[in-house]
Design an enzyme around this catalytic site. Sequence first.
Site, mmCIF file in Angstrom:
data_model
loop_
_atom_site.group_PDB
_atom_site.id
_atom_site.type_symbol
_atom_site.label_atom_id
_atom_site.label_comp_id
_atom_site.label_asym_id
_atom_site.label_seq_id
_atom_site.Cartn_x
_atom_site.Cartn_y
_atom_site.Cartn_z
ATOM 1 N N HIS A 169 -0.673 10.849 -0.195
ATOM 2 C CA HIS A 169 -0.784 9.601 -0.927
ATOM 3 C C HIS A 169 -0.519 9.735 -2.414
ATOM 4 O O HIS A 169 -0.147 8.763 -3.060
ATOM 5 C CB HIS A 169 -2.212 9.043 -0.760
ATOM 6 C CG HIS A 169 -2.403 8.297 0.526
ATOM 7 N ND1 HIS A 169 -3.219 7.196 0.629
ATOM 8 C CD2 HIS A 169 -1.876 8.472 1.757
ATOM 9 C CE1 HIS A 169 -3.210 6.742 1.872
ATOM 10 N NE2 HIS A 169 -2.397 7.509 2.576
ATOM 11 N N ASP A 200 2.394 -14.839 11.882
ATOM 12 C CA ASP A 200 1.060 -15.127 11.354
ATOM 13 C C ASP A 200 0.204 -13.873 11.464
ATOM 14 O O ASP A 200 -0.471 -13.645 12.461
ATOM 15 C CB ASP A 200 0.432 -16.287 12.140
ATOM 16 C CG ASP A 200 -0.890 -16.761 11.541
ATOM 17 O OD1 ASP A 200 -1.426 -16.078 10.644
ATOM 18 O OD2 ASP A 200 -1.382 -17.816 11.981
ATOM 19 N N GLU A 208 0.826 -1.195 0.000
ATOM 20 C CA GLU A 208 0.000 0.000 0.000
ATOM 21 C C GLU A 208 0.867 1.253 0.000
ATOM 22 O O GLU A 208 1.751 1.406 0.857
ATOM 23 C CB GLU A 208 -0.931 0.011 1.210
ATOM 24 C CG GLU A 208 -1.862 1.208 1.230
ATOM 25 C CD GLU A 208 -2.905 1.140 2.343
ATOM 26 O OE1 GLU A 208 -3.448 2.188 2.702
ATOM 27 O OE2 GLU A 208 -3.169 0.039 2.846
ATOM 28 N N LYS A 268 -7.825 -0.337 11.300
ATOM 29 C CA LYS A 268 -7.161 -0.791 10.079
ATOM 30 C C LYS A 268 -5.864 -0.015 9.876
ATOM 31 O O LYS A 268 -4.855 -0.571 9.439
ATOM 32 C CB LYS A 268 -8.089 -0.608 8.876
ATOM 33 C CG LYS A 268 -7.587 -1.251 7.596
ATOM 34 C CD LYS A 268 -6.824 -0.313 6.700
ATOM 35 C CE LYS A 268 -6.405 -0.974 5.394
ATOM 36 N NZ LYS A 268 -5.581 -0.087 4.541
#
Length: 782
Positions: free
Chosen positions: A382, A284, A83, A268
């Site tokens: 971004h 994991d 990302e 998130k």
Amino acid sequence: MSGSRIAKFYRMSVQKRLELLHERGTLNDADYAMLQPGVSLLNAETADRLTENVIGVFSMPLGLGLNFQINGLDYLVPMVVEEPSVVAAVSSTALLVRQAGGFASSSDEPLLIGQVQIVDVADPARARQALLAQSEHILQLANSGHANMVARGGGARGIEVHLRGATAQNGELLVVHLLVDTRDAMGANLVNSMCESIAPLIEQISAGRVFLRILSNLTDRALVRARAVIPEALLATGDYPGDRVRDGIILASEFAAMDPYRATTHNKGIMNGIDAVAIATGNDWRAIEAAAHAYAARGPRYAPLSTWSANDAGDLVGELTMPLKVGTVGGQVESNPAVRIAHTILDVASARELAEVMAAVGLAQNLAALKALSTTGIQHGHMRLHARAVAVAAGTGPARFDEVVERLLVGGEIKVWKARQILAELEARPSPVRAPPTAVPRAAAPQAAVPPTAAMPAAAMPAAAMPTRAPLGARSQVGYGKIILLGEHSVVYGRRAIAAPIGLTVRAEVVRGEPGQAPVITDWNVDGSAQETISPDVSHQVAALIAARLGLPESGVRVDVFSKLPRASGLGASAAFAVALIRATAECFSIELSDEQVSSLAFECEQIVHGTPSGIDNTVATFGRPILFKKTDAPSGHEISDIVTPHPIPIVIGLSGVHALTAHTVAAVRAAWLHNRARYDAIFDQIDSLVGEGADALRRGDTAELGELMNINQGLLNALQVSSPELEQMVAIARRAGAFGAKLTGGGGGGAIIALAGPAGAEPIRTALHQAGYITYLTEIR
């Protein structure tokens, strides 16, 4: 391990980054060799032993989170994530927190929970008491097959028995929790095997039937905490005071606490950082995600894992608490070379230390997102990174990559289809008609050397008018344009100046010709036609100097120059041209030059063009980073130091349309100085003082202060009589449109201005200048 602060790491090539880490001792010889571009760290044969039905190896970017200081220690944090902006944002925020003393992290002694499900129990309450009474017997059996783990201080530590209510057909549900310390291992297989081993004894004691025996991924017995305290002053940006940024972050945190939809996105963001480290270290990440979200949902509604508040002193306080059971040993770490290298770089001593680092990374990522959302908006940081990802997705190769990215940003349509369209246009450029080189006597100087020029931004060029791509075998290199934020002219007299590179560059493409042919240097206009040369004497001298310094008097070359930099506008076009030509020619003939050697030769070229240059243009054109510059009598001719700003600073460049040669304005100032040295030295000293304050403002990210210093500097430049009516008009327009500050940049007499965007951003300034008939560019100081 050496420090985590590596200035301008993002500006380096991948190879330069690896070389730097190798030189610092972060990478040993074997790891350095394995990370070389094109080397596959995990081959298909090894992958086939790690999972099933293997058909290949899937790659993701491995980056480094920089600037982290956690519990007083520095960490370079390996992160695997695709990302855009995650690694950049977390590194920038870690630098901010570092200035406030760094992160504080702590963790519980981590335990995993194994669950044994018991059904068909006649007397659940009595069974529960019996199981608790036999807990030592159960623990001994669980540990009996794991002597090595017990010897290392781990193993089963305790049991709990929970009544969960009635099942549909099998009576009351009992669940035995086996609490296991797996030390530095992730421990899933260990816990599962222990649950299997104690199942018969559980059945015997409870007089029930054991069904499922498996670990739980809700690792709430392995909680980790991270904390950061940031003074209000450090939060200030050019557009927002510190208290407003602090209060905005707190308000965003309250939103997450009150709304599960927002809390989900809030969390998130935290996991963006934690998962990236988990993948890099072979942990994991799916189990970590499951535990985090289950823990967030433990109350009456789903809640954020972190909170942000203000303490009594007005500091911003961020606190994160979450379950995080990770491992640093085991098959995943030892079987995957990439994971092993990541652990070498991170250099943690235990799984608990790794969890504490990961929590700090999660909190940093959370702060980065909240700070952006509550100030400039999440998209501000971004777009460039997103444009790079889009250019890759469109299949853009290295030769066209920067050009495609810049055109995507200028056009504002950052889509894969648009990138493919731009790429197709660039590849379809028609080939201009080129006359063959003319043979001349061997000792003759080159026929022509043409400086770079551009009448409009590259993104505005008609596709059919773009210059052709280089012939097969050509070598292409760029030189950076520049702006001077503070310190023009006084820098020639030993005072300091601040300069920064811009997105406008000059690209030179060089291909070998026949020995004995004179070098031909052609500057292609935006319509595909060759531009007229500047003074033949100057162009001959520049080309001859480069050829002589590189030892190529007998070698014929063809050079094509493609520039986004407008000529004679104070943006360092001649230095960028020299740097691009030097590097491309050296590469074409396999001549190794250091950056210092490139800059030194470019300075000699600048002396031909400008007479008495300061050396600042060739330095920025070569190194491509913001610097504090001072001309000295040292062997290098100057002192430079990097200036690191905490966030990108938007700058509008406006072209006056009046071409001005720096040599002319430099000569005029010199004549005035010779006439009255005391008067002009006093002005130079005032400018130098502004430069010192400006460097401090840049390092703080205080754009309001920087803008005021620029305005004062413009007044002093006007006093030096290097401004012009057009420049003064543009400066006034920019300030009325909301610029914090505006001033000429470069030699003056025409050329360009720079305007530092104010709270309303760059667009009102660009619009106002366009309406007045001026061409503008948008760039950033990073």
